[in-house]
Write an enzyme that holds these catalytic residues in place. Structure first.
Site, PDB file in Angstrom:
ATOM      1  N   GLU C  30      61.243  48.124  54.989  1.00  0.00           N
ATOM      2  CA  GLU C  30      59.989  47.379  54.937  1.00  0.00           C
ATOM      3  C   GLU C  30      59.222  47.743  53.672  1.00  0.00           C
ATOM      4  O   GLU C  30      58.976  48.920  53.415  1.00  0.00           O
ATOM      5  CB  GLU C  30      59.155  47.697  56.186  1.00  0.00           C
ATOM      6  N   GLU C  71      62.464  46.722  62.934  1.00  0.00           N
ATOM      7  CA  GLU C  71      63.280  47.919  62.763  1.00  0.00           C
ATOM      8  C   GLU C  71      64.617  47.829  63.482  1.00  0.00           C
ATOM      9  O   GLU C  71      65.639  48.271  62.962  1.00  0.00           O
ATOM     10  CB  GLU C  71      62.519  49.171  63.218  1.00  0.00           C
ATOM     11  N   PHE C  94      58.373  55.432  59.038  1.00  0.00           N
ATOM     12  CA  PHE C  94      57.984  56.674  59.723  1.00  0.00           C
ATOM     13  C   PHE C  94      58.990  56.901  60.852  1.00  0.00           C
ATOM     14  O   PHE C  94      59.353  55.954  61.546  1.00  0.00           O
ATOM     15  CB  PHE C  94      56.569  56.563  60.313  1.00  0.00           C
ATOM     16  N   ASP C  96      58.561  58.048  63.574  1.00  0.00           N
ATOM     17  CA  ASP C  96      57.945  57.664  64.842  1.00  0.00           C
ATOM     18  C   ASP C  96      58.403  56.255  65.285  1.00  0.00           C
ATOM     19  O   ASP C  96      58.485  55.960  66.459  1.00  0.00           O
ATOM     20  CB  ASP C  96      56.421  57.670  64.702  1.00  0.00           C
ATOM     21  N   PHE C  97      58.681  55.405  64.291  1.00  0.00           N
ATOM     22  CA  PHE C  97      59.072  54.027  64.607  1.00  0.00           C
ATOM     23  C   PHE C  97      60.476  53.944  65.197  1.00  0.00           C
ATOM     24  O   PHE C  97      60.919  52.880  65.615  1.00  0.00           O
ATOM     25  CB  PHE C  97      58.998  53.137  63.355  1.00  0.00           C
ATOM     26  N   HIS C 140      52.297  58.582  63.732  1.00  0.00           N
ATOM     27  CA  HIS C 140      52.801  58.574  62.351  1.00  0.00           C
ATOM     28  C   HIS C 140      53.009  59.992  61.820  1.00  0.00           C
ATOM     29  O   HIS C 140      53.049  60.193  60.613  1.00  0.00           O
ATOM     30  CB  HIS C 140      51.815  57.871  61.413  1.00  0.00           C
TER      31      HIS C 140
END
Lengths: 323, 369, 336
Positions: C30, C71, C94, C96-97, C140
């Site tokens: 991204e 993602e 990140f 986290d994603f 994040h």
């Protein structure tokens, strides 16, 4: 599209192989000889064979948990598949994958996939590789009506369109995601209606009819090869067995399966069509039936006497190429 | 006795060194020390080594205690004669300022590169004073191999350490891997640098290269220093060459590195990591393989470079008596050369006895040019 | 040749070099170029942290692929493309994603080799940033690498320096197995180091001895290596000599180096920014208890973040991240 005699014989041979293989697996599972989960493709043969007739070994497909049919249609070794279902060392995946992860990358078969909706992103990658490397090859992702509702699928439809990938989304709508009816779970009723939202052509096809599938898939594959981007096909049909073996199918209507088998059998339909049009003779087809019966029986016999993997060795290998 | 106060400071061994740790004091406060005496051991992240007194006198202060970590240039101790008043010593210590920038990794000289003969060479150019001294490192090393020598030698003259083809920052093409080929390549770099007359020092494989250069262009070479040099006889430890070429990981490289030193304790993990850092560069292992195959096959040195040696070039041969790679007996090969053997040192004699070696090289250059 | 580069510059150089050396390498993610479909300039971002800045101009849209915010689709596409002849490097902005796309690694990429009986090759690299310190709070800032180290089939790489960042990224791209490559967001600017200009590859499973010492072994991961280094400096003034080990990769893990060091020092402190349960600190402590118990002169101490989400308020976040004070205190405890 006019099919040659050779092509017709091959299509029937593939469909018959799938049917006989799945019927046999059904019997073997009932006796307890086969371990694990198996999801049978009987009744859906026209889809896999109609689509894969347009593909060669360099074109990639990704399948679902109901993957035996796609494997056979893509040219995977039937004996190796049977050995795999028996968990044998010489199965196509060394006994480490089993029914739900059966694959043969050398045939462009990137695996059955036991995660519903797991395949479409991977198929985007296969199509991206073809596009980047300019091979002129395409990718096909088979997804059920259940998988049509996964976020991964929506993301992949969008990405494939944005990147204009040589990819065909084949939604095999057999009416049930496990026990849940697609009439309830698929908002809007028909999966094909989602195609325009992603700016791609969508075609709904009678999945019991090999010729209808073959024609629609041919156009989609050609479009992809021309670099014009993805196509969505919704193949509508029904399965002859349950979601998996052992499924009592109490969610289905009484007599539903018997009626499907009697009236919609894609092999019977194919036989009727080609013999009535005098493209093939009943004898041609009978010969294939016998040949395949022998092949499947032979594969079971071979599987029974094949060695098991060695826990001391095979348990620990093939995790990494190098670690 | 010197009249002035001398500072013992944290040295800078190699470009990356920012600080060092005091690991041993060899003299008590107040003790007499002679010039050249080892006073304090310091450990850089790369290697541990001793620092010698630059002048004689009394060790008036041990400013840094055992275990202290000091930046490069930091004050370790003070040497002064007995006549210097205590107050002056205190004032000196109090007023001492660690040179700005010395401690920073970004400070100091940086490696440059030059194109010559279709190749790129990396070199480190330090100091001023003609004629310059050109340093050529050994097999599998890089110009950083001279980290104990170049800064000290550069106090008196311009010193240029150059990476051999296939090594360090130089281009990885080593041609046929022969000493003659490497020498021709370094010759083009010397020409590109515009050096008309220079001193030449080489270690190990670099010694053979230096010999070949001196043979080819004796009129340019003011003096020649050969440190544990190859090219002076057939013997060489083939196992070492093979292991060094194959080593990819710390364990393998530790064994290799220990062969280089008489005292294996000198081989820190950081030194091993530095050797690996050289080898990890794309093409280095391949270059080493090629050189080894051409020049050191089957544990024999293929070329007797010294054969056409010109008597005109004054030559100093330095060896470690405990060299396990190339035997010290090869030091006898060049008749008329000055010979200096350090019985307790190994193949890395210029690191193990660097202060004395630096002094020898410095004096030899000064006497010849 | 050694120059000082930041962690970010080192990563960018590695990416440029692998793109130059191998035409099958592609980069996707991204905003890795940024500005596609927008009225302003192209390559506007070069990734959220600017690591990929400039690559779009050099290698073009066929090799530097911006993606929609999808993602699952693009991480999956990277995995799928890897099985079909490409070497994709996908940037997950990140870690986290990973919550929205884990399946494509966990059940797909990580498993192909095994499930398919050793016939699949999936040379994919997922680059992702992790870690607290930017006041970016619970979604994040996590250090989720233990999740990945738990999964057979994945390799997990966590460079702490610019030198390691370049060499390990090149190794990751050349590796034929799936690699998850963790970049600490604070290190992009804070970590700077001598970095050779030529390409070089650091082998996996080879720990780095950041400093050698006789008294106590500290194993620290990622940014914590720098925290532990500061602690070691303090401890040196108290005559406690620390041997600081940076594993660099946690799958594979260089068990030998850790054990060898603990056998020498007899004391171990493990420092990890991840949570304490089922993390690398617990894992390494268990390793030492299992294989070097008799060498231990004191119980192993783990210094980790607490079992809480990462908080927002700077006061809370600073308390969340393991500090050099905490590391030094732990070392003193095992020395006592």
């Amino acid at each position: 599209m006019q099919l040659s005699r050779t092509a017709l014989l091959e299509a029937y041979r593939k469909m018959r192989t799938i049917r006989t293989f799945e019927d046999k697996v059904h019997d073997l599972f009932e006796t307890g000889e086969l371990p694990g989960f198996v999801h049978l493709y009987a009744g859906e043969e026209a889809s896999a064979v109609g689509v894969c007739a347009h593909l060669d070994d360099e074109d990639r497909i990704i399948s679902t948990h109901r993957g035996h049919g796609h494997c056979i249609a893509k040219g995977c070794d039937v004996e190796g598949m049977m050995l795999e279902l028996f968990g044998r060392r010489d199965g196509v995946c060394g006994g480490k994958g089993g029914s739900m992860h059966i694959a043969d990358l050398s045939k462009g078969m990137m695996g059955a996939n036991a995660i519903v909706g797991g395949g479409p992103p991977l198929a985007c990658g296969a199509a991206l590789a073809a596009k980047t490397l300019k091979t002129g090859k395409v990718a096909v992702t088979f997804t059920g009506d259940g998988g049509s509702n996964q976020g991964t699928t929506f993301e992949s439809l969008n990405l494939a369109s944005v990147w204009k990938l040589p990819l065909i989304f084949v939604f095999e709508n057999n009416g049930y995601a496990e026990s849940t009816g697609s009439g309830w779970s698929v908002a809007g009723g028909d999966i094909v209606r989602r195609a325009p939202a992603f700016n791609m052509p969508g075609v709904q096809v009678d999945g019991f009819d090999f010729f209808a599938v073959h024609e629609a898939a041919g156009e989609a594959v050609e479009r992809a090869r021309r670099g014009e981007g993805p196509t969505l096909l919704e193949i509508k049909f029904g399965r002859f067995y349950g979601h998996h073996e052992g499924d009592a199918q109490t969610y289905r209507a009484k007599g539903e399966v018997a009626k499907l088998k009697a009236e919609k059998d894609p092999l019977a339909g194919f036989r009727k069509r080609v013999t009535s049009a005098a493209l093939l003779t009943a004898a041609d087809l009978d010969a294939i039936d016998a040949e395949i019966e022998t092949l499947i029986e032979g594969s079971v016999a071979l599987a029974r006497k094949s060695p098991m993997p060695d826990p001391k060795v095979d348990l620990l290998t093939d995790v990494y190429i190098r670690y | 006795m010197s009249e002035k106060i001398a500072a013992i400071v944290m040295p800078k061994w190699g470009m990356a060194m920012e600080e060092g740790t005091v690991v041993a004091w060899h003299a008590e406060e107040g003790a007499a020390v002679t010039e050249g005496q080892e006073v304090v051991d310091v450990e850089s992240p790369k290697i541990a080594n001793a620092i010698e007194a630059k002048q004689g006198g009394l060790l008036r202060r041990r400013v840094a205690a055992l275990g202290d970590v000091l930046p490069v240039g930091g004050l370790l101790g003070v040497i002064a004669g007995a006549e210097v008043p205590e107050a002056d010593i205190d004032a000196f210590v109090k007023g001492y300022v660690t040179p700005a920038g010395e401690g920073g990794a970004a400070a100091g000289p940086s490696v440059a590169s030059i194109e010559a003969g279709g190749r790129r060479f990396a070199y480190l150019d330090q100091g001023a004073g003609e004629p310059p001294l050109v340093l050529i490192h050994g097999f599998g090393g890089d110009l950083g191999s001279w980290m104990f020598n170049q800064p000290a030698l550069a106090e008196a003259r311009r010193v240029i350490a150059i990476d051999l083809p296939g090594h360090g920052g130089s281009q990885k093409d080593v041609g046929d891997g022969s000493v003659a080929g490497l020498a021709a390549a370094i010759g083009t770099a010397i020409d590109a640098l515009g050096l008309a007359r220079y001193h030449l020092a080489g270690h190990s494989l670099g010694g053979a290269v230096a010999l070949a250069i001196a043979g080819a262009r004796p009129q340019q070479v003011a003096s020649l220093v050969l440190v544990a040099s190859a090219g002076l006889g057939p013997e060489i430890d083939g196992g070492f060459i093979a292991d060094f070429t194959a080593a990819e990981r710390r364990k393998e490289m530790t064994g290799v590195a220990q062969m280089l030193f008489a005292d294996p304790a000198l081989v820190t993990r950081k030194l091993v990591e530095d050797m690996l850092r050289i080898k990890r560069i794309d093409g280095v292992t391949e270059a080493m393989r090629r050189i080894a195959a051409r020049s050191f096959a089957q544990g024999r040195q293929a070329e007797d470079v010294a054969a056409p040696f010109p008597d005109a070039v004054p030559t100093l041969v330095i060896w470690g008596g405990k060299d396990r790679i190339v035997p010290a007996s090869h030091a006898d090969k060049i008749t008329g050369a000055r010979k200096e053997i350090f019985p307790a040192a190994g193949h890395m004699v210029h690191a193990e006895a660097y202060a004395e070696v630096n002094r020898l090289i410095g004096e030899f250059c000064a006497a010849n040019g | 040749m050694a120059r000082i580069l930041t962690y970010r510059e080192a990563l960018r150089e590695a990416l440029r070099q692998v793109l130059e050396e191998d035409p099958t390498v592609i980069v996707m993610g991204e905003d890795i170029a940024g500005g596609l479909g927008a009225p302003g300039e192209l390559d506007a971002w070069g990734g959220d942290m600017g690591v990929t800045k400039g690559l779009f101009g050099q290698f073009g849209p066929e090799r530097i692929l911006d993606t929609p915010i999808s993602e699952s689709a693009y991480i999956g596409a990277a995995v799928g493309a890897a099985t079909c002849g490409l070497r994709p490097i996908a940037e997950l902005m990140f870690v986290d994603f990973m919550g929205v796309c884990f399946d494509q690694l966990l059940n797909q990429g990580a498993k192909f080799r095994y499930m398919f009986g050793g016939k699949a090759k999936t040379p994919v690299v997922i680059r992702t940033q992790y870690g607290a310190g930017y006041r970016t709070a619970a979604q994040h800032s996590q250090s989720l690498y233990p999740l990945f180290a738990h999964v057979p089939g994945l390799k997990v790489v966590i460079p702490s320096t610019a030198y390691d960042a370049k060499g390990l990224l090149i190794s990751s791209v050349r590796d034929d197995d799936p690699v998850v490559f963790f970049e600490h967001k604070v290190l992009y600017d804070e970590a700077r180091d001598h970095v050779p200009e030529a390409p070089y590859a650091i082998p996996f499973g080879e720990a780095n001895f950041v400093r050698e010492g006789e008294d106590v072994t500290i194993v620290a991961i990622g940014r914590m290596v720098h925290v532990a280094k500061r602690a070691a400096d303090k401890l040196a003034q108290e005559k406690i000599e620390v041997e600081l080990i940076d594993p660099r990769t946690i799958s594979p893990l260089d068990e030998d180096s850790i054990l060898e060091s603990v056998e020498k020092t007899g004391r171990l402190v493990v420092v990890d920014e991840a949570h304490p349960r089922c993390g690398m600190a617990a894992d390494i402590a268990a390793l030492v208890a299992d294989k070097a118990f008799k060498s231990l002169k004191a119980p192993v101490k783990c210094v980790t973040a607490p079992h809480t989400p990462v908080p927002f308020s700077p006061v809370l976040e600073d308390a969340f991240i393991p500090s050099d004070m905490a590391v030094a205190a732990a070392a003193r405890t095992v020395m006592a």
